[in-house]
Write a protein that holds these residues in place. Structure first.
Motif: not given
Lengths: 242, 297
Positions: A69, A71-80, A82, A115, A119, B143-144, B151, B200
């Motif tokens: 969980r 990891l995925v939240v960090i990846a989501v914030m990174t994707a937003i 980017v 991170l 990232a 994942m990113t 998105y 997750a």
């Protein structure tokens, strides 16, 4: 049982890697800098030592065995972050990257802030183009995320719009601008002197101010709804850190 | 699609190659070494990207090179050969012009090498390389990279739904449009977070975090990878020996000093040339082989 022993072996490997880093890599860097890189000494030593600062973060993060969980939240914030950077591609420097990195740091903690920043710097350059500036950007974004988390934990940074905007503007000009301007000086000249540093800061200040204005604007608009959404997710799924 | 020979090698071979070629390009300021590296980088980028690379190199890299080369002598006044004095009284020296050209050349070379790096080291190769050392961080990166296009797709789904109730970016006056845009972004963020938790939980249900995970792409370290890696290490060793003996160092300030040419220096130049043009040479060998096989049919 077998699980346990496996993870133990992996840990010791990592400790070994850390030992090699400290005992071999850092002295070799400094020796190489002194003997080999006549004219590019400052650039290489600073670049490599900066890269080494990533390693403790990576080691601690991996050692902790983060949950899926988190990891995925960090990846989501990174994707937003980017996506935000590429959504504003037509406006140079007017980017929401630092704003979202600060929000992540405040809401998810200093380590996650670092991170997300590092990232986002790395991945957005897959779309914008990698180059010698990538490690400096990663470091700049990452350290801002780290500081925002740390200052929030210490209570010096509040969750109010005013406090966040002040910190965001200052961090953009002083930390990110300072790092990027210094890096461009190190890349194109062999020695640093006060004159050339001032010239670089003077030529960069316009961009830095636009960037700071962007950070302040985005923090003003985004901080409250984003923090609320993150809080809701943390509360709903029991991700409040102990 | 034409396969590129060098991309089919094992990721470790690719990664070691790019690490050394980038470090060497940044470290060696000797004009001959720079020319070799720049030629190798441009050659490989054209092989990889075709006409796009030619356009990129001419339209962006050439002006960048000129601007950066001009920047150094204006601010750097070291050097003994003074050509003339600037209006503010500072000397304009030959050494700083030469250094400016060299630094600009280095910068452009590194960018062109990075454009090749982006094409060769794909995200699944990165995952393969770092999945064992830093499993969590490389998972975040992978994942990113997947989330960004996802998105973008979800954004269009949301804005179509909003358009049907008259709340899209294209409807209403300016303030309403901005408000609609922000609402769409807010919906996207909430969806992204909820979706993340679902992802997750699904990962956990399928055994994320258990030891001995596998990667999506399976790479085998073959004989030719061994051979290529040992050739590369041999060339790197020659170049590093040359560097230790100062064959490829140059001093710019206060006056330009290079080491005299000797037999060994040509060995070092040769090794560096082979190293920098390695991907291009692999491609040529493959083409020749292919032509040969086709001609026999």
């Amino acid at each position: 049982m077998s699980n346990q022993s496996l993870s133990n072996r992996r840990l010791s490997k990592r400790t070994l890697a850390a030992a090699i880093l400290i005992l071999v890599v850092i002295p070799v860097t400094i020796l190489m800098g002194v003997f080999l890189w006549e004219s590019r000494k400052y650039y290489f030593i600073s670049l490599l030592i900066m890269l080494y600062t990533f390693i403790p973060f990576a080691l601690v993060f991996e050692k902790r065995k983060p949950q899926a969980r988190e990891l995925v939240v960090i990846a989501v914030m990174t994707a937003i972050t980017v996506a935000g950077r590429s959504a504003f591609f037509m406006l140079p420097q007017f980017k929401p990257v630092i704003a979202i990195v600060i929000i992540s740091g405040v809401s998810l903690g200093a380590e996650a802030g670092f991170l997300v920043g590092a990232a986002a710097g790395f991945i957005s350059n897959f779309f914008f183009g990698q180059g010698p500036w990538t490690p400096w950007q990663m470091f700049g974004f990452g350290i801002i995320g780290f500081l925002s988390g740390l200052l929030f934990q210490k209570g010096w940074l509040k969750r109010t719009k005013l406090s966040l905007c002040l910190f965001g503007g200052a961090a953009t000009v002083l930390i990110y601008g300072g790092i990027m301007n210094t890096s461009s000086v190190l890349m194109i000249t062999p020695t640093i002197n006060k004159e050339i540093l001032l010239a670089a800061y003077a030529s960069g200040i316009g961009f830095d101010l636009v960037h700071a204005a962007a950070t302040v604007c985005f923090l003003f608009i985004l901080s409250r709804p984003m923090l609320e959404k993150l809080d809701r997710i943390k509360l709903k799924y029991g991700m409040i850190e102990s | 699609m034409r396969r590129n020979a060098f991309t089919t090698f094992h990721p470790i071979v690719n990664f070691v190659y790019f690490t050394f070629v980038l470090v060497f390009s940044m470290a060696f300021m000797h004009p001959l070494f720079q020319a070799i590296s720049l030629a190798g980088a441009i050659g490989y980028s054209i092989l990889l990207n075709g006409r796009k690379a030619v356009k990129f190199n001419l339209l962006y890299m050439l002006p960048l090179l000129l601007v950066m080369a001009a920047f150094n002598p204006i601010f750097n006044h070291a050097g003994v050969t003074i050509l003339f004095y600037l209006p503010n009284g500072n000397p304009f020296t030959r050494e700083s012009i030469l250094y400016g050209i060299a630094a600009a050349c280095m910068y452009v070379t590194v960018i062109v090498w990075f454009s090749c790096f982006n094409k060769v080291i794909t995200s699944d190769k990165l995952m393969y390389l770092f999945g064992k050392i830093m499993p969590a961080i490389s998972l975040i990166l992978a994942m990113t990279l997947r989330f960004v296009p996802r998105y973008r797709h979800q954004l269009s789904v949301i804005s179509q739904a909003q358009r049907s109730i008259g709340r899209d970016l294209s409807q209403g006056n300016l303030i309403e449009r901005a408000r609609n845009g922000l609402r769409i972004l807010s919906i996207l963020t909430t969806w992204a977070m909820e979706n993340a938790i679902e992802t997750a939980d699904s990962m956990k249900a399928r055994g994320y975090g258990l030891p001995k995970r596998t990667s999506f792409s399976i790479y085998r370290f073959e004989r030719r990878d061994q051979l290529t890696l040992s050739i590369m290490i041999g060339l790197v060793a020659i170049v590093l020996t040359g560097a230790a003996l100062e064959e490829n160092t140059i001093r710019y300030f206060p006056s330009v000093v290079m080491k005299e040419y000797s037999l060994f220096s040509f060995v070092v130049y040769g090794a560096y040339f082979i190293f920098c043009t390695l991907p291009v040479m692999f491609q040529i060998v493959e083409e020749v082989k292919w032509k040969y096989i086709v001609s026999k049919i």
